[in-house]
Design a protein around this motif. Structure first.
Motif, mmCIF file in Angstrom:
data_model
loop_
_atom_site.group_PDB
_atom_site.id
_atom_site.type_symbol
_atom_site.label_atom_id
_atom_site.label_comp_id
_atom_site.label_asym_id
_atom_site.label_seq_id
_atom_site.Cartn_x
_atom_site.Cartn_y
_atom_site.Cartn_z
ATOM 1 N N LEU A 292 0.840 -1.188 0.000
ATOM 2 C CA LEU A 292 0.000 0.000 0.000
ATOM 3 C C LEU A 292 0.879 1.243 0.000
ATOM 4 O O LEU A 292 1.791 1.358 0.813
ATOM 5 C CB LEU A 292 -0.908 0.022 1.236
ATOM 6 C CG LEU A 292 -1.842 -1.179 1.433
ATOM 7 C CD1 LEU A 292 -2.488 -1.116 2.810
ATOM 8 C CD2 LEU A 292 -2.910 -1.223 0.338
ATOM 9 N N PHE A 293 0.585 2.160 -0.921
ATOM 10 C CA PHE A 293 1.316 3.425 -0.975
ATOM 11 C C PHE A 293 0.354 4.556 -0.647
ATOM 12 O O PHE A 293 -0.611 4.788 -1.378
ATOM 13 C CB PHE A 293 1.905 3.651 -2.370
ATOM 14 C CG PHE A 293 3.115 2.829 -2.665
ATOM 15 C CD1 PHE A 293 4.386 3.350 -2.497
ATOM 16 C CD2 PHE A 293 2.981 1.522 -3.095
ATOM 17 C CE1 PHE A 293 5.501 2.582 -2.759
ATOM 18 C CE2 PHE A 293 4.099 0.748 -3.355
ATOM 19 C CZ PHE A 293 5.362 1.281 -3.188
ATOM 20 N N PHE A 294 0.599 5.262 0.452
ATOM 21 C CA PHE A 294 -0.191 6.437 0.801
ATOM 22 C C PHE A 294 0.556 7.656 0.290
ATOM 23 O O PHE A 294 1.664 7.962 0.740
ATOM 24 C CB PHE A 294 -0.385 6.519 2.316
ATOM 25 C CG PHE A 294 -1.379 5.537 2.845
ATOM 26 C CD1 PHE A 294 -2.667 5.932 3.184
ATOM 27 C CD2 PHE A 294 -1.050 4.197 2.985
ATOM 28 C CE1 PHE A 294 -3.601 5.022 3.663
ATOM 29 C CE2 PHE A 294 -1.971 3.272 3.464
ATOM 30 C CZ PHE A 294 -3.249 3.685 3.797
ATOM 31 N N THR A 295 -0.050 8.354 -0.660
ATOM 32 C CA THR A 295 0.628 9.499 -1.243
ATOM 33 C C THR A 295 -0.376 10.621 -1.469
ATOM 34 O O THR A 295 -1.583 10.433 -1.349
ATOM 35 C CB THR A 295 1.334 9.123 -2.564
ATOM 36 O OG1 THR A 295 2.216 10.182 -2.968
ATOM 37 C CG2 THR A 295 0.331 8.854 -3.677
ATOM 38 N N GLY A 296 0.120 11.804 -1.808
ATOM 39 C CA GLY A 296 -0.734 12.966 -2.035
ATOM 40 C C GLY A 296 0.015 14.236 -1.708
ATOM 41 O O GLY A 296 1.183 14.223 -1.321
ATOM 42 N N LYS A 297 -0.658 15.348 -1.885
ATOM 43 C CA LYS A 297 -0.093 16.652 -1.598
ATOM 44 C C LYS A 297 0.353 16.725 -0.139
ATOM 45 O O LYS A 297 -0.270 16.135 0.745
ATOM 46 C CB LYS A 297 -1.152 17.723 -1.872
ATOM 47 C CG LYS A 297 -0.713 19.153 -1.579
ATOM 48 C CD LYS A 297 -1.874 20.101 -1.817
ATOM 49 C CE LYS A 297 -1.492 21.528 -1.433
ATOM 50 N NZ LYS A 297 -2.620 22.465 -1.621
ATOM 51 N N GLY A 298 1.449 17.447 0.106
ATOM 52 C CA GLY A 298 1.928 17.586 1.477
ATOM 53 C C GLY A 298 0.878 18.193 2.394
ATOM 54 O O GLY A 298 0.171 19.121 2.017
#
Length: 576
Positions: A15-21
């Protein structure tokens, strides 16, 4: 949207949790990991973010080696420190030559391996190890990555293909940048990493976003770029939706969120989406992490409101004008509102009859949302693809004019290295700072980790440009002295009145002290306390801000301002 409950979300092995800071990647990833471990699963949680706050979340010291969390049986956590990783990687390359090559040669190798690209490669090596190690794969039910802010995450996820392509084409073994030394034996690992990322049965990308238009646009960019790279198994987590609204502030927030949710971009709407409601407490410490994703939440009790009058942004701008600053940076953790503060400072300077060159060095380039016809404002955007091609063309033209064909081929191979992009962007950044078309340059910088790597690498990049292009542009020669001159430059630290952004700003403050960068002022942005809300839920959150505003007041020696939360916070980027 359904409430996000990990066991109901059809999660894959990776699982990769990513997004804008600043959207809540770390807290959401951590809460997911804890909940899965509490359900009896074996879980590995890894941060690949140079600005990670996993240590703050779990309130324990972490390293790049898995550490068992005592109160969560089955959970192991690792936090990549890019400086440590780069040091270990650098020594693995240079160590075998110590005592064999002349000291001057060793010094030269150390210089070549001192740039930000080395840090990124070193971090990627550790990331790839976790992603492809068969023992880790078999030991854990879930392997969760808390990735960096979007721009950095995209670069990291692109590296497997980028490096594979470079190594496949590099039949002469040329790598005079130095960072690629010893990389060929990693090709099998990178190939496996690419296959794992692109396998929907193994990997899911969890795109975390806020229920806000600008955050949706950023998530859309990330989603499209990742899908184009073959990572198409994606889910959306909308973090921080407000459920109660009974005063002006809460109604404004609710209306804004619902309007933006109703107009979610089609790219995101095609994926399964979940929501995590806004909580009335700071998500720090294991107890709060465990509570975050629970359906049953504690009752929100009334609190005694704190009535304090804080200085506002006008105070900072007045000082910038009084001291006649020429270069102004906005810095801070991703998602704290650096772009908006940069825009606001620009507008206030123009109102005082200053001409302003507004620019960004952020790969996410949020200034792309900002439009103006005001002749007093000039806007610059760094187009990474264009500046890279321009730089490659420039270097090759000089090489063809002075070198033999074989030597030109050598340079061409060197320029295909992904590290070259860093140099090209750096040159563009230096040219922006060197401009003289306005009274003031206001620069919206990248998230903290990227910014520091960029600034700390100034001297080594200057040497690298000199080696590659034969001469150093005057803009690069002049850059560091100007940035370190407090009569010319001011860094405005932007943070939020929350645990993680303040801690991250404190770390940045220490780094700026070590690099002798001029910095005086702080902005505590988007303060709910300053709205004087009467909504019990928002009041509880507002009271949590008091301690952090006090902390900023102390650190800044009273050189700070507080900007209240506004419903038009992101609309500032879209109009003047």
């Amino acid at each position: 949207m359904k409430i996000y409950i990990p066991e109901n979300a059809n999660l894959t092995h990776y699982l990769f949790f990513t997004g804008k800071g600043g959207v809540g990647k770390t807290t959401t990833a951590s809460a997911t990991a804890v909940q899965l471990a509490d359900d009896g699963k074996q879980v590995m949680l890894v941060s690949t973010d140079p600005a990670s706050n996993l240590q703050d979340v779990f309130e324990t010291e972490l390293t790049n080696k898995p550490k068992a969390i005592a109160d969560v049986p089955g959970l192991y956590v690792a936090n990549f420190d890019p400086v440590v990783a780069a040091g270990e990687y650098r020594e693995s390359v240079i160590g075998p030559y110590r005592g064999i090559l002349p000291e001057a040669a060793i010094t030269n190798m150390e210089e070549q391996l001192s740039g930000s690209c080395t840090v990124e490669i070193a971090s990627f090596n550790e990331f790839a190890t976790f992603l492809t190690d068969p023992q880790i794969d078999q030991r854990f039910d879930y392997i969760i990555f808390d990735t960096a802010p979007t721009g950095h995450a995209l670069r990291m996820l692109q590296l497997p293909s980028a490096w594979n392509n470079y190594l496949d084409e590099n039949d002469r073994g040329a790598n005079c940048l130095g960072q690629l030394a010893g990389m060929n034996e990693k090709k099998a690992t990178y190939a496996k990493a690419v296959a794992t990322l692109n396998n929907p049965d193994l990997t899911t990308l969890m795109l975390v976003t806020r229920p806000q238009r600008a955050s949706f646009l950023e998530a859309t960019r990330a989603s499209n770029e990742l899908a184009a790279m073959g990572i198409k198994n994606q889910q959306i987590i909308v973090n921080g939706t407000l459920l109660t609204h009974n005063d002006a502030a809460s109604r404004a927030i609710f209306a804004q969120q619902q309007a933006d949710l109703a107009n979610m971009p089609a790219t995101l709407a095609q994926y399964t989406a979940y929501e995590v409601p806004l909580r009335a407490y700071n998500i720090t410490g294991l107890a709060k992490i465990r509570l975050l994703l629970k359906l049953k939440q504690p009752e929100v009790k009334a609190v005694v409101a704190t009535d304090v009058q804080y200085p506002q942004l006008d105070t900072i701008v007045a000082d910038l004008i009084k001291t006649d600053k020429k270069i102004i940076f906005t810095m801070g953790k991703g998602g704290v509102g650096k772009t908006t503060v940069a825009v606001e400072i620009t507008k206030k300077l123009v109102a005082q009859h200053k001409t302003v060159h507004l620019a960004t060095t952020d790969p996410a380039d949020h200034l792309d949302f900002f439009k103006t016809a005001d002749p007093a404002i000039t806007i610059s955007h760094i187009d990474e693809k264009k500046v890279l091609k321009d730089y490659q063309d420039e270097v090759l033209a000089k090489a063809r004019a002075t070198m033999k064909s074989d030597d030109v081929d050598y340079v061409a191979e060197d320029l295909r290295s992904p590290c070259t992009q860093e140099i090209a962007v750096f040159r563009a950044f230096a040219n922006i700072v060197a401009q003289d078309d306005s009274d003031v340059v206001v620069i919206d910088t990248a998230p903290t980790g990227h910014t520091l790597l960029l600034l700390d690498s100034t001297q080594s990049y200057a040497k690298e440009v000199e080696r590659t292009a034969s001469d150093v542009p005057q803009a690069i020669v002049d850059l560091l002295p100007r940035l370190q001159d407090p009569t010319q430059t001011e860094i405005v630290m932007v943070t939020l009145p929350e645990t993680t952004p303040v801690y991250e700003s404190m770390r940045l403050n220490d780094d700026l002290n070590r690099t002798h960068m001029a910095h005086t002022w702080w902005v505590v942005n988007q303060s709910m306390l300053a709205t004087k809300t009467t909504n019990l839920f928002l009041q509880a959150r507002a009271q949590n801000e008091v301690a952090w505003i006090k902390k900023v007041k102390e650190i800044s020696n009273d050189h700070f301002a507080v900007e209240q939360w506004r419903a038009d916070f992101e609309e500032t980027l879209l109009k003047v």
